[in-house]
Design a protein around this motif. Structure first.
Motif, PDB file in Angstrom:
ATOM      1  N   ALA A  59     -52.635   2.621 -43.579  1.00 13.01           N
ATOM      2  CA  ALA A  59     -52.898   2.716 -41.497  1.00 13.01           C
ATOM      3  C   ALA A  59     -50.936   3.063 -41.757  1.00 13.01           C
ATOM      4  O   ALA A  59     -49.798   1.980 -42.277  1.00 13.01           O
ATOM      5  CB  ALA A  59     -53.492   1.260 -40.916  1.00 13.01           C
ATOM      6  N   ALA A  60     -50.585   3.674 -41.139  1.00  9.80           N
ATOM      7  CA  ALA A  60     -49.444   4.005 -41.430  1.00  9.80           C
ATOM      8  C   ALA A  60     -48.608   3.013 -39.501  1.00  9.80           C
ATOM      9  O   ALA A  60     -47.460   2.347 -39.686  1.00  9.80           O
ATOM     10  CB  ALA A  60     -48.787   4.996 -40.466  1.00  9.80           C
ATOM     11  N   ALA A  61     -49.787   2.646 -39.160  1.00  8.34           N
ATOM     12  CA  ALA A  61     -49.973   1.557 -38.386  1.00  8.34           C
ATOM     13  C   ALA A  61     -51.198   0.655 -37.964  1.00  8.34           C
ATOM     14  O   ALA A  61     -51.948   1.629 -37.350  1.00  8.34           O
ATOM     15  CB  ALA A  61     -49.234   2.304 -36.369  1.00  8.34           C
ATOM     16  N   LEU A  62     -50.634  -0.454 -37.878  1.00 13.62           N
ATOM     17  CA  LEU A  62     -52.271  -0.974 -37.593  1.00 13.62           C
ATOM     18  C   LEU A  62     -51.891  -2.208 -36.897  1.00 13.62           C
ATOM     19  O   LEU A  62     -51.048  -3.095 -36.197  1.00 13.62           O
ATOM     20  CB  LEU A  62     -52.745  -1.945 -38.733  1.00 13.62           C
ATOM     21  N   PHE A  63     -52.327  -2.096 -35.355  1.00 13.83           N
ATOM     22  CA  PHE A  63     -52.620  -3.682 -34.404  1.00 13.83           C
ATOM     23  C   PHE A  63     -53.590  -4.441 -34.637  1.00 13.83           C
ATOM     24  O   PHE A  63     -54.904  -3.954 -35.016  1.00 13.83           O
ATOM     25  CB  PHE A  63     -53.354  -2.628 -33.289  1.00 13.83           C
ATOM     26  N   ASP A  64     -53.404  -5.451 -35.180  1.00  9.98           N
ATOM     27  CA  ASP A  64     -54.366  -6.479 -35.310  1.00  9.98           C
ATOM     28  C   ASP A  64     -55.007  -6.862 -34.371  1.00  9.98           C
ATOM     29  O   ASP A  64     -55.269  -8.270 -34.105  1.00  9.98           O
ATOM     30  CB  ASP A  64     -53.740  -7.724 -37.103  1.00  9.98           C
ATOM     31  N   GLY A  65     -54.494  -7.033 -33.321  1.00  2.99           N
ATOM     32  CA  GLY A  65     -55.070  -8.067 -31.884  1.00  2.99           C
ATOM     33  C   GLY A  65     -53.962  -9.050 -31.467  1.00  2.99           C
ATOM     34  O   GLY A  65     -54.194  -9.131 -30.246  1.00  2.99           O
ATOM     35  N   GLU A  66     -53.099  -8.407 -31.893  1.00  2.91           N
ATOM     36  CA  GLU A  66     -51.482  -8.960 -31.917  1.00  2.91           C
ATOM     37  C   GLU A  66     -50.504  -9.003 -31.875  1.00  2.91           C
ATOM     38  O   GLU A  66     -49.900  -8.647 -30.874  1.00  2.91           O
ATOM     39  CB  GLU A  66     -51.638 -10.837 -32.576  1.00  2.91           C
ATOM     40  N   ARG A  67     -50.282  -8.173 -32.291  1.00  5.65           N
ATOM     41  CA  ARG A  67     -48.907  -7.335 -33.166  1.00  5.65           C
ATOM     42  C   ARG A  67     -48.927  -6.066 -34.305  1.00  5.65           C
ATOM     43  O   ARG A  67     -50.433  -5.724 -34.496  1.00  5.65           O
ATOM     44  CB  ARG A  67     -48.140  -7.656 -33.671  1.00  5.65           C
TER      45      ARG A  67
END
Length: 479
Positions: free
Chosen positions: A7-15
């Protein structure tokens, strides 16, 4: 099953985390770790999987059956034309469309059985469809035991029709209801047949205007005893608000609270016409509200106090209700509409984008009985989406928060992969387990072949529809 996604970007549910790899094994997230070098292939934005928290698994768009922009009370009977010709195919199509749009879980409030199978066998067909697609489902067989056509006695309304038309519509809509105990026994039997890690069986009362007090009380008692969840409609239209105020002078939500139905086990669809004190009771109980923006728009029900519900502490989820903006079951676009309209006109919005996304996923998972709140962390369920970040960030002019891109232009077309419980159910933007195009083509063929069955109803529909409208204008005073 094991796998990994870069993932170039991953939103984990918090950040938001940049340049990471998510590994999963055995249906859960094994690790999320920073990578030394950015992935050289297509860029991906990874987020928790979405949840369609209120739906009825309708096979095709109801507009194709002549119901565009009808108010709910005249639209509902029209759905007789959408009775599934094959329950398996009819469920595969909407569940596959949901998966293609990034949904890892779907509520199936099953309001229109095919009548070709026993209720238990029909439930088995829906569970098989969900398994073939790969989504989690909550299955709530709908029940109603009063007011089949209007919110009161339909005798006078039907008597305005010709004798032949009256008999026709009585046969189509007015039937002897099952007893509360028979319904509870049926739900137990369905749960025995299909409940499992990916299938949560729930009680599905249609709504207070369709369910007698003894039925609602029986469901409340059974839910408290079994801890089985309950899914129902509430205060969707002005007509329902007017009926509820007459039937429950002390308040319909207060009544639900008094009989024990209003609890953290309850999910309430719509609540368009809920009042502030009712929102406070819902919030205090831990029950959830599912808002359905496009459905409320198409059925002219209203916008709903979603911003106020959130401010008062209500847990809010989002559903498509079979009526997404472009009738394509695109929950991502639906979530963008809810966020954009209900974030408010102040300098500071009611939600941040990250907070909204986390909140509606968490509430949705609670509504359908999925484990956890959807946050991506080691040990959590491996339910996630990989979006095409290159397509979302099509201009590549300045650094832009990927969630800003998702909430301004994200749609089902940007979904490249969906993983549920570690199983890849969408790959390269296509549903892996079924041929959706072929399923929809077969459904169209079946519906066209069966259209002749409804010719008599169609021919008599004009006076019937006019009678419905006259009844609601005259009896509830809210045309």
């Amino acid at each position: 099953m094991a796998g990994a996604v870069a993932a170039a970007a991953l939103f984990d549910g918090e950040r938001l985390r940049c340049d990471v790899a998510l590994a999963h094994e055995g249906g859960v997230v094994a690790a999320i770790e920073r990578v030394a070098e950015p992935h050289s292939g297509p860029r991906r934005l990874v987020t928790p999987a979405l949840v369609n928290a209120h739906d009825h698994a309708r096979p095709l768009s109801t507009t194709s059956f002549g119901s565009a922009f009808l108010p709910l009370e005249t639209w509902l009977p029209r759905n007789v034309f959408v009775t599934p010709p094959d329950p398996y195919l009819a469920a595969v199509a909407p569940l596959a469309r949901a998966a293609r749009a990034g949904c890892g879980a779907v509520m199936v409030h099953y309001t229109r059985p095919s009548g070709t199978l026993s209720p238990v066998d029909e439930a088995r067909a829906i569970a098989r469809a969900a398994n073939d697609v790969g989504v989690r489902i909550a299955f709530a067989p709908a029940v109603r035991d009063m007011n089949p056509l209007v919110y009161g006695d339909e005798t006078e309304m039907l008597a305005r029709l010709s004798p032949a038309a009256e008999a026709l519509f009585r046969d189509a809509f007015v039937r002897e209801p099952a007893t509360p105990q028979a319904y509870l026994d049926l739900v137990d039997e369905i749960a025995e047949a299909i409940a499992g890690p990916l299938v949560d069986v729930q009680y599905g009362p249609a709504g207070p205007q369709w369910c007698s007090r003894p039925l609602l009380e029986a469901i409340a008692d059974a839910s408290a005893r079994t801890e089985r969840r309950v899914h129902m409609h509430l205060l969707e239209t002005e007509r329902q608000r007017a009926w509820a105020d007459r039937a429950f002078p002390d308040g319909v939500v207060r009544h639900l609270e008094e009989i024990g139905l209003l609890s953290a086990r309850l999910t309430l669809a719509h609540c368009v016409h809920a009042r502030p004190d009712e929102l406070d009771r819902i919030a205090a109980s831990g029950a959830r509200i599912v808002t359905n923006f496009s459905s409320n728009m198409y059925l002219r029900s209203g916008l709903g106090p979603i911003r106020e519900a959130h401010a008062r502490g209500c847990r809010v989820a989002v559903g498509v209700d079979g009526q997404a903006l472009d009738e394509d079951d695109d929950l991502l676009r639906e979530m963008r509409l809810v966020h954009g309209v209900h974030a408010g006109a102040k300098l500071d919005p009611a939600w941040t984008r990250a907070g909204f996304l986390s909140a509606v996923i968490a509430a949705g998972r609670a509504a359908v009985g999925a484990p956890g709140d959807g946050a991506l962390a080691p040990g959590a369920a491996a339910d996630f989406i990989a979006f095409d970040l290159d397509a979302l960030d099509r201009d590549r002019i300045a650094p832009v928060d990927p969630l800003d891109l998702l909430f301004t232009r994200g749609a089902a077309a940007h979904v490249r992969e969906v993983v549920v419980a570690g199983r890849t159910i969408v790959a390269d933007g296509r549903v892996a387990g079924v041929d959706l195009d072929a399923v929809e083509a077969e459904l169209r063929t079946l519906f066209r072949a069966n259209a002749g069955r409804h010719r008599a109803l169609e021919a008599a529909w004009g006076p019937f529809d006019a009678g419905l409208r006259d009844w609601f204008r005259g009896c509830l005073g809210c045309g």
